[in-house]
Design a protein around this motif. Sequence first.
Motif, PDB file in Angstrom:
ATOM      1  N   PHE A 253     -12.005 -15.934  10.235  1.00 55.73           N
ATOM      2  CA  PHE A 253     -12.019 -16.573  11.551  1.00 55.73           C
ATOM      3  C   PHE A 253     -12.908 -17.814  11.480  1.00 55.73           C
ATOM      4  CE2 PHE A 253     -11.411 -12.040  12.206  1.00 55.73           C
ATOM      5  CZ  PHE A 253     -10.328 -11.996  13.071  1.00 55.73           C
ATOM      6  N   VAL A 254     -12.486 -18.867  12.134  1.00 55.88           N
ATOM      7  CA  VAL A 254     -13.334 -20.050  12.245  1.00 55.88           C
ATOM      8  C   VAL A 254     -13.437 -20.420  13.713  1.00 55.88           C
ATOM      9  CG1 VAL A 254     -11.370 -21.609  11.789  1.00 55.88           C
ATOM     10  CG2 VAL A 254     -13.716 -22.436  11.527  1.00 55.88           C
ATOM     11  N   ASN A 255     -14.665 -20.504  14.205  1.00 58.55           N
ATOM     12  CA  ASN A 255     -14.914 -20.789  15.625  1.00 58.55           C
ATOM     13  C   ASN A 255     -14.066 -19.898  16.524  1.00 58.55           C
ATOM     14  OD1 ASN A 255     -16.605 -22.750  14.641  1.00 58.55           O
ATOM     15  ND2 ASN A 255     -15.264 -24.465  15.124  1.00 58.55           N
ATOM     16  N   LYS A 256     -14.033 -18.590  16.173  1.00 58.59           N
ATOM     17  CA  LYS A 256     -13.335 -17.546  16.931  1.00 58.59           C
ATOM     18  C   LYS A 256     -11.817 -17.654  16.851  1.00 58.59           C
ATOM     19  CE  LYS A 256     -15.261 -15.791  20.550  1.00 58.59           C
ATOM     20  NZ  LYS A 256     -15.785 -15.538  21.907  1.00 58.59           N
ATOM     21  N   ARG A 257     -11.312 -18.417  15.898  1.00 57.16           N
ATOM     22  CA  ARG A 257      -9.860 -18.551  15.709  1.00 57.16           C
ATOM     23  C   ARG A 257      -9.476 -17.937  14.361  1.00 57.16           C
ATOM     24  NH1 ARG A 257      -6.163 -22.106  17.651  1.00 57.16           N
ATOM     25  NH2 ARG A 257      -7.776 -23.397  18.590  1.00 57.16           N
ATOM     26  N   TYR A 258      -8.446 -17.071  14.373  1.00 57.28           N
ATOM     27  CA  TYR A 258      -7.964 -16.470  13.126  1.00 57.28           C
ATOM     28  C   TYR A 258      -7.327 -17.540  12.247  1.00 57.28           C
ATOM     29  CZ  TYR A 258      -4.905 -13.986   9.889  1.00 57.28           C
ATOM     30  OH  TYR A 258      -4.267 -13.554   8.757  1.00 57.28           O
ATOM     31  N   MET A 259      -7.547 -17.422  10.935  1.00 50.72           N
ATOM     32  CA  MET A 259      -6.931 -18.385  10.016  1.00 50.72           C
ATOM     33  C   MET A 259      -6.554 -17.693   8.713  1.00 50.72           C
ATOM     34  SD  MET A 259      -9.994 -20.616   8.292  1.00 50.72           S
ATOM     35  CE  MET A 259     -11.284 -19.827   7.310  1.00 50.72           C
ATOM     36  N   ARG A 260      -5.566 -18.281   8.053  1.00 53.00           N
ATOM     37  CA  ARG A 260      -5.225 -17.887   6.686  1.00 53.00           C
ATOM     38  C   ARG A 260      -5.785 -18.953   5.760  1.00 53.00           C
ATOM     39  NH1 ARG A 260      -0.097 -16.999   9.213  1.00 53.00           N
ATOM     40  NH2 ARG A 260       0.431 -14.787   9.332  1.00 53.00           N
ATOM     41  N   HIS A 261      -6.393 -18.499   4.656  1.00 55.52           N
ATOM     42  CA  HIS A 261      -6.952 -19.478   3.720  1.00 55.52           C
ATOM     43  C   HIS A 261      -6.969 -18.886   2.311  1.00 55.52           C
ATOM     44  CE1 HIS A 261      -9.149 -22.944   2.373  1.00 55.52           C
ATOM     45  NE2 HIS A 261      -9.260 -23.410   3.604  1.00 55.52           N
ATOM     46  N   PRO A 262      -5.861 -19.044   1.543  1.00 54.47           N
ATOM     47  CA  PRO A 262      -5.783 -18.457   0.203  1.00 54.47           C
ATOM     48  C   PRO A 262      -6.913 -18.897  -0.725  1.00 54.47           C
ATOM     49  CG  PRO A 262      -3.625 -19.238   0.922  1.00 54.47           C
ATOM     50  CD  PRO A 262      -4.619 -19.722   1.935  1.00 54.47           C
ATOM     51  N   TYR A 263      -7.372 -20.124  -0.571  1.00 60.17           N
ATOM     52  CA  TYR A 263      -8.437 -20.634  -1.445  1.00 60.17           C
ATOM     53  C   TYR A 263      -9.738 -19.870  -1.206  1.00 60.17           C
ATOM     54  CZ  TYR A 263     -11.454 -24.082  -3.769  1.00 60.17           C
ATOM     55  OH  TYR A 263     -12.359 -24.701  -4.590  1.00 60.17           O
ATOM     56  N   PHE A 264     -10.114 -19.672   0.055  1.00 59.04           N
ATOM     57  CA  PHE A 264     -11.317 -18.901   0.369  1.00 59.04           C
ATOM     58  C   PHE A 264     -11.138 -17.422   0.021  1.00 59.04           C
ATOM     59  CE2 PHE A 264     -12.840 -22.039   3.901  1.00 59.04           C
ATOM     60  CZ  PHE A 264     -13.133 -22.964   2.913  1.00 59.04           C
ATOM     61  N   TYR A 265      -9.907 -16.942   0.122  1.00 55.71           N
ATOM     62  CA  TYR A 265      -9.599 -15.554  -0.233  1.00 55.71           C
ATOM     63  C   TYR A 265      -9.965 -15.292  -1.694  1.00 55.71           C
ATOM     64  CZ  TYR A 265      -6.683 -11.360  -0.974  1.00 55.71           C
ATOM     65  OH  TYR A 265      -6.233 -10.110  -1.291  1.00 55.71           O
ATOM     66  N   ARG A 266      -9.657 -16.260  -2.553  1.00 52.15           N
ATOM     67  CA  ARG A 266      -9.991 -16.103  -3.970  1.00 52.15           C
ATOM     68  C   ARG A 266     -11.508 -16.103  -4.191  1.00 52.15           C
ATOM     69  NH1 ARG A 266      -5.430 -19.500  -4.508  1.00 52.15           N
ATOM     70  NH2 ARG A 266      -6.691 -21.369  -4.822  1.00 52.15           N
ATOM     71  N   ALA A 267     -12.249 -16.784  -3.317  1.00 56.20           N
ATOM     72  CA  ALA A 267     -13.713 -16.780  -3.433  1.00 56.20           C
ATOM     73  C   ALA A 267     -14.266 -15.378  -3.171  1.00 56.20           C
ATOM     74  CB  ALA A 267     -14.317 -17.779  -2.445  1.00 56.20           C
ATOM     75  N   VAL A 268     -13.675 -14.686  -2.200  1.00 58.91           N
ATOM     76  CA  VAL A 268     -14.109 -13.315  -1.903  1.00 58.91           C
ATOM     77  C   VAL A 268     -13.806 -12.400  -3.087  1.00 58.91           C
ATOM     78  CG1 VAL A 268     -13.807 -11.335  -0.363  1.00 58.91           C
ATOM     79  CG2 VAL A 268     -13.784 -13.651   0.580  1.00 58.91           C
ATOM     80  N   LEU A 269     -12.600 -12.510  -3.627  1.00 63.20           N
ATOM     81  CA  LEU A 269     -12.225 -11.661  -4.765  1.00 63.20           C
ATOM     82  C   LEU A 269     -13.109 -11.945  -5.978  1.00 63.20           C
ATOM     83  CD1 LEU A 269      -8.317 -11.567  -4.653  1.00 63.20           C
ATOM     84  CD2 LEU A 269      -9.970  -9.996  -3.635  1.00 63.20           C
ATOM     85  N   LYS A 270     -13.513 -13.210  -6.131  1.00 55.54           N
ATOM     86  CA  LYS A 270     -14.397 -13.569  -7.248  1.00 55.54           C
ATOM     87  C   LYS A 270     -15.729 -12.829  -7.146  1.00 55.54           C
ATOM     88  CE  LYS A 270     -15.593 -16.106 -10.839  1.00 55.54           C
ATOM     89  NZ  LYS A 270     -14.932 -15.952 -12.164  1.00 55.54           N
ATOM     90  N   ALA A 271     -16.220 -12.663  -5.928  1.00 55.25           N
ATOM     91  CA  ALA A 271     -17.485 -11.947  -5.726  1.00 55.25           C
ATOM     92  C   ALA A 271     -17.366 -10.477  -6.115  1.00 55.25           C
ATOM     93  CB  ALA A 271     -17.927 -12.082  -4.268  1.00 55.25           C
TER      94      ALA A 271
END
Length: 603
Positions: A253-271
């Motif tokens: 979510f960004v500023n209370k809005r749902y979003m899809r973001h494959p690039y940031f998704y990969r950052a989570v999986l990297k962790a």
Amino acid sequence: MPDIIQILPDSVANQIAAGEVIQRPASVVKELVENAIDAGSTEIKVVIKDSGKTLIQIIDNGCGMSETDARLAFERHATSKIKTANDLYCIRTMGFRGEALASVAAIAHVELKTKKVEDEIGTSIIIHGSELISQESISCPDGSNFIVKNLFYNVPARRKFLKTNSTELRHIIEEIQRIALSNPDIKIILINNSVEIYNLPVSNLKQRIVNILGKSSSQNLITIKSKTSLVEISGYVGKPEFARKRPGEQFFFVNKRYMRHPYFYRAVLKAYEKILPQGTIPSFFIYFSADPNTIDINIHPTKTEIKFEDEKVIWQIIMATVKEALGKFNIVPSIDFDQQNALNIPVFSGSNDIKAPEITINPDYNPFEANHVSKNANDFLEQANLESREKLYTGIEDVSDTENQQLDFVNPENINEHKNLFQLKNKYIITSVKSGMMIIDQKRAHERILFEMFIKKLKKNIKTTQKKLFPVSIELNTSHVNLFKDILDDLRKIGFEISLSDNNNFEVSGVPSELLNLDVKEYFDGLIKDLSQETININEEITNMIISSLAKASAINYRKYLTNEEISNLIDNLFACSEPSYTPDGRIIVNIISEEEITKKFK
């Protein structure tokens, strides 16, 4: 030659806009609920019938609209959110384009009842397919009440391509989940066909997550928090041991809005790298707070794809934030001492006689001899090495009776003496054929065999069930519950015993008798993942999908040693199948390398 360019009528233009904004009933729910949030509502009630195909009603207690605003709201590009082009770059509201209401009214029968708090009477407006039917003053509660009936009634091609009710309901539930997770300070109710699906009270974020996903999720949540000059990150991530094979609990979510973001998704999986069970996905609920000037939310009609400035830097911040949270809660790998093999250190009580330890001495030992290890010592070392080797291979060569049954069931009498059979890496079966060398994937081969066995049993109405000693509880996300209910009869036909224990929990007390070693939770995770795919037509493919997933979950694994007899049996059963070359989902089972290809390797 006459002029050919003409301005489209508003009704046609609105239908074209509707094609971008309104894709299915869930799109209507999303747009109208977001408008209710922007109106300052503290309680929103969503009532649908037939998964939104027949009725969608959104009732809110927001600021309401005047008679003039109520009418203008249905005009294209009419909005209260922006006044200049520069406003597009500092948006903090949800709906802002001014297309949603005009688009909905173009393809449905719409009625609006609305009243401002300071007004004595409200306004009722009825529009059918962009045509104003009536507008009058009425008595109604403060706020707005949108009633949308017969979606796509005048666009039959669009209505034809809507999915089954369970699929459309799942999409609506997913939209409600996203909105509810970003607005825990708003009470949200969802009712479908007079059945209450959600009644989410005002709460903090963690409690809202638990109310949506179930009580067990409270043990799964790890807090994350990070504040930088670019972005502020907060929320929760899931513990690795609770990760599942099916998606559905991953939210940005960004500023209370749902979003899809494959690039940031990969950052989570990297962790989570190297600490997740293979093939699983962690849950996460990550909230970004950023200056609206640094993001662009106007790049997609549904406003779910959002562009950030400095995305590469934010990627690093996300990865570091999640990794730090996992480390703080001791989730990263650590030395795990085997408690069963731990030393048993006795406690001195003072009452027991203390005996000196017995020591065996080898009188023949001479450390200065070249071959100083005595025969007894050699025997000891040989025995120790033998035991170590046996432990190393424990479980690899052990073939259980159940798995033998699985390999024997199609044609036990067809076991022939196969020659030149070889198992490579406990994964592939290799044999020579007339044209060269044939390689068979043993797991995929077994999938095909199991699939055809269950299809035959289903056609003959043969069902054999083995009771489980301890029933297995399956907890599902609310968006998946209705999908699961739709397939219960099919699951029972092939031998499962399943009962509904409460709204989100199912109890499996029996499984098909051929599959005693089936990992029930893993199977249903994979099945729900397959059912959730957009391309699936449940009416036509549900039975094959259930059996295909079952075959995949219960087939022999790679790294499984097979005896020559089992290899022969597997090959016989595979080539007795109607389609031995491919798995039920189209993956290759058999590959032949020609003699010419082999010869080329040696040139």
